[in-house]
Design a protein around this motif. Structure first.
Motif, PDB file in Angstrom:
ATOM      1  N   LEU A 132      72.243 -10.219   7.672  1.00  0.00           N
ATOM      2  CA  LEU A 132      72.915 -11.515   7.691  1.00  0.00           C
ATOM      3  C   LEU A 132      71.928 -12.654   7.941  1.00  0.00           C
ATOM      4  O   LEU A 132      72.044 -13.741   7.381  1.00  0.00           O
ATOM      5  CB  LEU A 132      74.002 -11.528   8.755  1.00  0.00           C
ATOM      6  CG  LEU A 132      75.218 -10.636   8.463  1.00  0.00           C
ATOM      7  CD1 LEU A 132      76.170 -10.608   9.662  1.00  0.00           C
ATOM      8  CD2 LEU A 132      75.956 -11.108   7.210  1.00  0.00           C
ATOM      9  N   THR A 133      70.920 -12.397   8.782  1.00  0.00           N
ATOM     10  CA  THR A 133      69.916 -13.437   9.061  1.00  0.00           C
ATOM     11  C   THR A 133      69.116 -13.771   7.813  1.00  0.00           C
ATOM     12  O   THR A 133      68.843 -14.942   7.492  1.00  0.00           O
ATOM     13  CB  THR A 133      68.979 -12.964  10.178  1.00  0.00           C
ATOM     14  OG1 THR A 133      69.760 -12.667  11.355  1.00  0.00           O
ATOM     15  CG2 THR A 133      67.946 -14.028  10.503  1.00  0.00           C
ATOM     16  N   VAL A 134      68.716 -12.675   7.081  1.00  0.00           N
ATOM     17  CA  VAL A 134      67.956 -12.908   5.845  1.00  0.00           C
ATOM     18  C   VAL A 134      68.794 -13.678   4.827  1.00  0.00           C
ATOM     19  O   VAL A 134      68.318 -14.614   4.170  1.00  0.00           O
ATOM     20  CB  VAL A 134      67.465 -11.573   5.262  1.00  0.00           C
ATOM     21  CG1 VAL A 134      66.847 -11.774   3.886  1.00  0.00           C
ATOM     22  CG2 VAL A 134      66.466 -10.927   6.197  1.00  0.00           C
ATOM     23  N   LEU A 135      70.063 -13.280   4.677  1.00  0.00           N
ATOM     24  CA  LEU A 135      70.939 -13.988   3.736  1.00  0.00           C
ATOM     25  C   LEU A 135      71.131 -15.450   4.149  1.00  0.00           C
ATOM     26  O   LEU A 135      71.125 -16.359   3.310  1.00  0.00           O
ATOM     27  CB  LEU A 135      72.289 -13.284   3.653  1.00  0.00           C
ATOM     28  CG  LEU A 135      72.300 -11.917   2.969  1.00  0.00           C
ATOM     29  CD1 LEU A 135      73.681 -11.273   3.071  1.00  0.00           C
ATOM     30  CD2 LEU A 135      71.879 -12.047   1.505  1.00  0.00           C
ATOM     31  N   SER A 169      65.851 -27.143  -8.747  1.00  0.00           N
ATOM     32  CA  SER A 169      66.654 -26.071  -9.319  1.00  0.00           C
ATOM     33  C   SER A 169      65.789 -24.813  -9.390  1.00  0.00           C
ATOM     34  O   SER A 169      64.685 -24.850  -9.938  1.00  0.00           O
ATOM     35  CB  SER A 169      67.154 -26.462 -10.721  1.00  0.00           C
ATOM     36  OG  SER A 169      67.874 -25.401 -11.294  1.00  0.00           O
ATOM     37  N   LEU A 170      66.288 -23.743  -8.801  1.00  0.00           N
ATOM     38  CA  LEU A 170      65.529 -22.502  -8.764  1.00  0.00           C
ATOM     39  C   LEU A 170      65.803 -21.597  -9.954  1.00  0.00           C
ATOM     40  O   LEU A 170      65.161 -20.563 -10.108  1.00  0.00           O
ATOM     41  CB  LEU A 170      65.861 -21.743  -7.476  1.00  0.00           C
ATOM     42  CG  LEU A 170      65.570 -22.511  -6.168  1.00  0.00           C
ATOM     43  CD1 LEU A 170      66.015 -21.669  -4.978  1.00  0.00           C
ATOM     44  CD2 LEU A 170      64.092 -22.837  -6.077  1.00  0.00           C
ATOM     45  N   LEU A 195      69.980 -21.059   3.213  1.00  0.00           N
ATOM     46  CA  LEU A 195      69.515 -22.326   3.766  1.00  0.00           C
ATOM     47  C   LEU A 195      68.409 -22.924   2.899  1.00  0.00           C
ATOM     48  O   LEU A 195      68.396 -24.128   2.607  1.00  0.00           O
ATOM     49  CB  LEU A 195      69.017 -22.119   5.202  1.00  0.00           C
ATOM     50  CG  LEU A 195      68.487 -23.375   5.911  1.00  0.00           C
ATOM     51  CD1 LEU A 195      69.589 -24.415   6.049  1.00  0.00           C
ATOM     52  CD2 LEU A 195      67.935 -23.000   7.282  1.00  0.00           C
ATOM     53  N   VAL A 196      67.471 -22.067   2.459  1.00  0.00           N
ATOM     54  CA  VAL A 196      66.394 -22.554   1.605  1.00  0.00           C
ATOM     55  C   VAL A 196      66.930 -23.042   0.274  1.00  0.00           C
ATOM     56  O   VAL A 196      66.540 -24.100  -0.255  1.00  0.00           O
ATOM     57  CB  VAL A 196      65.332 -21.465   1.415  1.00  0.00           C
ATOM     58  CG1 VAL A 196      64.295 -21.896   0.374  1.00  0.00           C
ATOM     59  CG2 VAL A 196      64.654 -21.145   2.741  1.00  0.00           C
ATOM     60  N   LEU A 197      67.854 -22.261  -0.317  1.00  0.00           N
ATOM     61  CA  LEU A 197      68.438 -22.660  -1.595  1.00  0.00           C
ATOM     62  C   LEU A 197      69.194 -23.984  -1.464  1.00  0.00           C
ATOM     63  O   LEU A 197      69.067 -24.883  -2.322  1.00  0.00           O
ATOM     64  CB  LEU A 197      69.366 -21.564  -2.113  1.00  0.00           C
ATOM     65  CG  LEU A 197      68.691 -20.256  -2.555  1.00  0.00           C
ATOM     66  CD1 LEU A 197      69.752 -19.218  -2.944  1.00  0.00           C
ATOM     67  CD2 LEU A 197      67.746 -20.497  -3.730  1.00  0.00           C
ATOM     68  N   GLY A 198      69.978 -24.100  -0.410  1.00  0.00           N
ATOM     69  CA  GLY A 198      70.736 -25.336  -0.214  1.00  0.00           C
ATOM     70  C   GLY A 198      69.830 -26.535   0.010  1.00  0.00           C
ATOM     71  O   GLY A 198      70.079 -27.636  -0.517  1.00  0.00           O
TER      72      GLY A 198
END
Length: 332
Positions: free
Chosen positions: A13-16, A32-33, A21-24
């Motif tokens: 869950l921490t990794v997700l 855009s990734l 957070l990084v994507l947001g």
């Protein structure tokens, strides 16, 4: 079924959460990734408050955004701005990335497209420029006003200096002399007004005498009103007689006479008629001159040899014919 420990679940869950957070964060910055974007750079001396995620536009169309601002080589006068273009728009190499702002102060990077045949590629650097800020525009508007204000203040200083020079000891003395002269002028004006009052005196003033003379003249005109009326009546009768006369008829006849005279002169100026031929035809004049010469010769011969034309002889003897004194007679 594989059972996961609580520590493993917490780690997953921490990794997700970190990934989301990084994507947001990247999405909020405009990155855009999941698409291939084109990145170009621009170097500015100052950016006027440009921030990451500000829009990059071409003719008002948003094609990307600002992703990063960095100082190059610890030199604050060289700011590297990273521009990420999301739309595939060909940018000529001689285009300019211009920082501008609207009335609300929102900064954008406007792409002023050039006319080069080559286009920028990923990682290339574009030319950069910055529009003047609202403060700069306000300064440009206020500079002429400030110059005029400085000129006005300078003129005021000159006026104050002049006033100070006027109010020195010598000037004060001159001002007192001027006031004394003004007093003398006022006294003279008082004497003049007194003289004028004397002239306007209703009993002995000159102006009153003038009015009396004028009254006498108007009285004489009133007494002779009947004579003046008679003169005007006679003038009226004379003008009526002229108006009732045959002036129009006389003028018409005179006009007709002038017309006939013009026609006669016109005929004399042409070769129509005897008079016209005599005046204008040289041949007729020469023939007439020749005839007169012959007539003179005939008269001279009649005078010299009368018996040639009238013969009286009682004895049958003929007189000899005398020659003419001159074969050619000049016409006098």
């Amino acid at each position: 079924m594989l059972k996961l420990s609580n520590e493993t679940k917490v780690g997953i869950l921490t990794v997700l959460g970190i990934t989301l957070l990084v994507l947001g964060f990247n999405l909020l910055k405009g990155k855009s990734l999941f698409s291939s974007n084109q990145t170009i750079y621009a170097v500015y001396k100052q950016v006027n408050g440009l921030q990451p995620s500000n829009a990059v536009q071409v003719n008002g169309l948003i094609i990307g955004n600002v992703t990063k601002l960095d100082i190059m080589n610890n030199d604050p006068s060289r700011i590297l701005v990273t521009l990420t273009l999301k739309k595939k728009v060909p940018i000529p190499r001689n285009s300019v990335a211009r920082i501008s702002s609207d009335l609300l102060g929102t900064k954008t990077v406007q792409m002023d497209l050039g006319n080069a045949s080559e286009y920028l590629k990923n990682g290339d650097t574009i030319y950069a420029s910055v529009d003047g800020s609202m403060t700069d525009a306000l300064k440009e508007q206020l500079n002429p006003l400030v110059k005029k204000l400085e000129g006005t203040l300078s003129n005021i200083d000159s006026v104050l200096i002049t006033v100070n020079n006027i109010l020195d000891t010598t000037a004060k003395g001159n001002l007192q002399d001027a006031i004394r002269n003004l007093n003398v002028t006022m006294r003279n004006f008082t004497h003049t007004s007194a003289s004028l009052n004397g002239m306007l005196d209703p009993k002995s003033g000159n102006i009153q005498q003038t009015f009396n003379n004028l009254a006498s003249i108007t009285g004489n005109l009133k007494d002779n009103n009947a004579k003046i009326t008679g003169i005007l009546d006679n003038a009226q009768k004379a003008t009526d007689a002229l108006a009732k006369g045959n002036i129009d008829k006389t003028l018409s006849q005179l006009q007709q006479t002038v017309t006939n005279l013009n026609q006669t002169i016109a005929k004399l100026n042409t070769t129509d008629g005897t008079a016209g031929l005599l005046l204008n035809d040289k041949k007729v004049y020469n023939n007439l001159q020749y005839s007169l010469g012959n007539l003179n010769k005939l008269l001279e011969d009649l005078r010299v040899n009368p018996k040639r034309y009238v013969h009286f002889s009682l004895f049958g003897k003929k007189d000899k014919t005398k020659p003419l004194p001159s074969d050619s007679v000049t016409v006098q």
